[in-house]
Motif scaffolding. Sequence first.
Motif, PDB file in Angstrom:
ATOM      1  N   THR A   1       0.813  -1.214   0.000  1.00 44.31           N
ATOM      2  CA  THR A   1       0.000   0.000   0.000  1.00 44.31           C
ATOM      3  C   THR A   1       0.851   1.270   0.000  1.00 44.31           C
ATOM      4  N   ALA A   2       2.165   1.121   0.084  1.00 42.92           N
ATOM      5  CA  ALA A   2       3.057   2.289   0.059  1.00 42.92           C
ATOM      6  C   ALA A   2       3.086   2.895  -1.340  1.00 42.92           C
ATOM      7  N   ASP A   3       3.368   4.194  -1.410  1.00 44.79           N
ATOM      8  CA  ASP A   3       3.535   4.842  -2.710  1.00 44.79           C
ATOM      9  C   ASP A   3       4.676   4.171  -3.468  1.00 44.79           C
ATOM     10  N   ASP A   4       4.598   4.222  -4.795  1.00 43.49           N
ATOM     11  CA  ASP A   4       5.601   3.570  -5.635  1.00 43.49           C
ATOM     12  C   ASP A   4       7.020   4.060  -5.362  1.00 43.49           C
TER      13      ASP A   4
ATOM     14  N   PHE B   1      16.881   5.250   3.323  1.00 44.72           N
ATOM     15  CA  PHE B   1      17.267   5.268   1.908  1.00 44.72           C
ATOM     16  C   PHE B   1      16.045   5.470   1.029  1.00 44.72           C
ATOM     17  N   LEU B   2      15.979   6.572   0.312  1.00 46.60           N
ATOM     18  CA  LEU B   2      14.920   6.804  -0.673  1.00 46.60           C
ATOM     19  C   LEU B   2      15.472   6.814  -2.085  1.00 46.60           C
TER      20      LEU B   2
ATOM     21  N   LEU C   1      16.569  -2.857  11.260  1.00 49.79           N
ATOM     22  CA  LEU C   1      15.900  -1.600  10.915  1.00 49.79           C
ATOM     23  C   LEU C   1      14.722  -1.898   9.998  1.00 49.79           C
ATOM     24  N   LEU C   2      13.553  -1.366  10.363  1.00 51.33           N
ATOM     25  CA  LEU C   2      12.344  -1.527   9.556  1.00 51.33           C
ATOM     26  C   LEU C   2      11.679  -0.169   9.408  1.00 51.33           C
ATOM     27  N   THR C   3      11.200   0.116   8.191  1.00 51.77           N
ATOM     28  CA  THR C   3      10.530   1.388   7.899  1.00 51.77           C
ATOM     29  C   THR C   3       9.074   1.146   7.529  1.00 51.77           C
ATOM     30  N   ALA C   4       8.182   1.961   8.095  1.00 46.96           N
ATOM     31  CA  ALA C   4       6.763   1.979   7.722  1.00 46.96           C
ATOM     32  C   ALA C   4       6.435   3.446   7.466  1.00 46.96           C
ATOM     33  N   HIS C   5       6.299   3.843   6.213  1.00 47.27           N
ATOM     34  CA  HIS C   5       6.140   5.253   5.855  1.00 47.27           C
ATOM     35  C   HIS C   5       4.752   5.506   5.272  1.00 47.27           C
ATOM     36  N   THR C   6       4.636   5.605   3.951  1.00 50.44           N
ATOM     37  CA  THR C   6       3.322   5.910   3.372  1.00 50.44           C
ATOM     38  C   THR C   6       2.336   4.766   3.595  1.00 50.44           C
ATOM     39  N   ASN C   7       2.831   3.550   3.779  1.00 48.45           N
ATOM     40  CA  ASN C   7       1.931   2.445   4.115  1.00 48.45           C
ATOM     41  C   ASN C   7       1.346   2.635   5.514  1.00 48.45           C
ATOM     42  N   ALA C   8       2.096   3.249   6.437  1.00 46.97           N
ATOM     43  CA  ALA C   8       1.570   3.546   7.773  1.00 46.97           C
ATOM     44  C   ALA C   8       0.705   4.805   7.750  1.00 46.97           C
ATOM     45  N   ASP C   9       1.014   5.740   6.852  1.00 47.66           N
ATOM     46  CA  ASP C   9       0.204   6.955   6.734  1.00 47.66           C
ATOM     47  C   ASP C   9      -1.236   6.620   6.365  1.00 47.66           C
TER      48      ASP C   9
END
Length: 188
Positions: free
Chosen positions: A22-25, A72-73, A99-107
Amino acid sequence: MSTPTPLSEITSLLHSWYPPHTADDWDAVGLVAGDPEQGVTKVMFAVDVTAEVAAEAAEWGADLLVVHHPLFLKAVHSVAATTPKGRTLATLARAGCALLTAHTNADRAVGGVSESLARALGLEEVEPILNDPGVAISSSRSSCRPTRQRSCERRSPRQAPGRSATTTSRPSPPTGSAASVRSRAPTR
């Protein structure tokens, strides 16, 4: 002492709340570093992974650092400890901290960042400003109903001013685990 939970189980749990698809591309979410089979007993949460946050996670003995903003983007050609991001990652690796990232999928998750902010502000009957095409809207929720959302807009004020924000219940961690959790607010 608590029994360590495999990182893969915690990753699966977090991905069930905040599905990576569900995160942005353009976004970079999920497990960034760490062995999925390593045991986890202590988890630290932060908005950004900075050198200071990595040092704190290492000092505290965290086995996993979960952050909102990706380290890292853009394409990376080196993670040598001679670069700022490389030093940050090396600090975590030396400490055995994944290390784990939840960004736009968490938004956009139901009960995620956007919905939580709307609730904290006392907003009710919120809905996405922009809905992703083809994403079903759940009729079982009265606020922030989409399964994928970008942000919420105000529809009506909360009737009882001063009421504390509600939280959405989440599935429990895997049975038998008792992981320590530490949250770190950003410093300005």
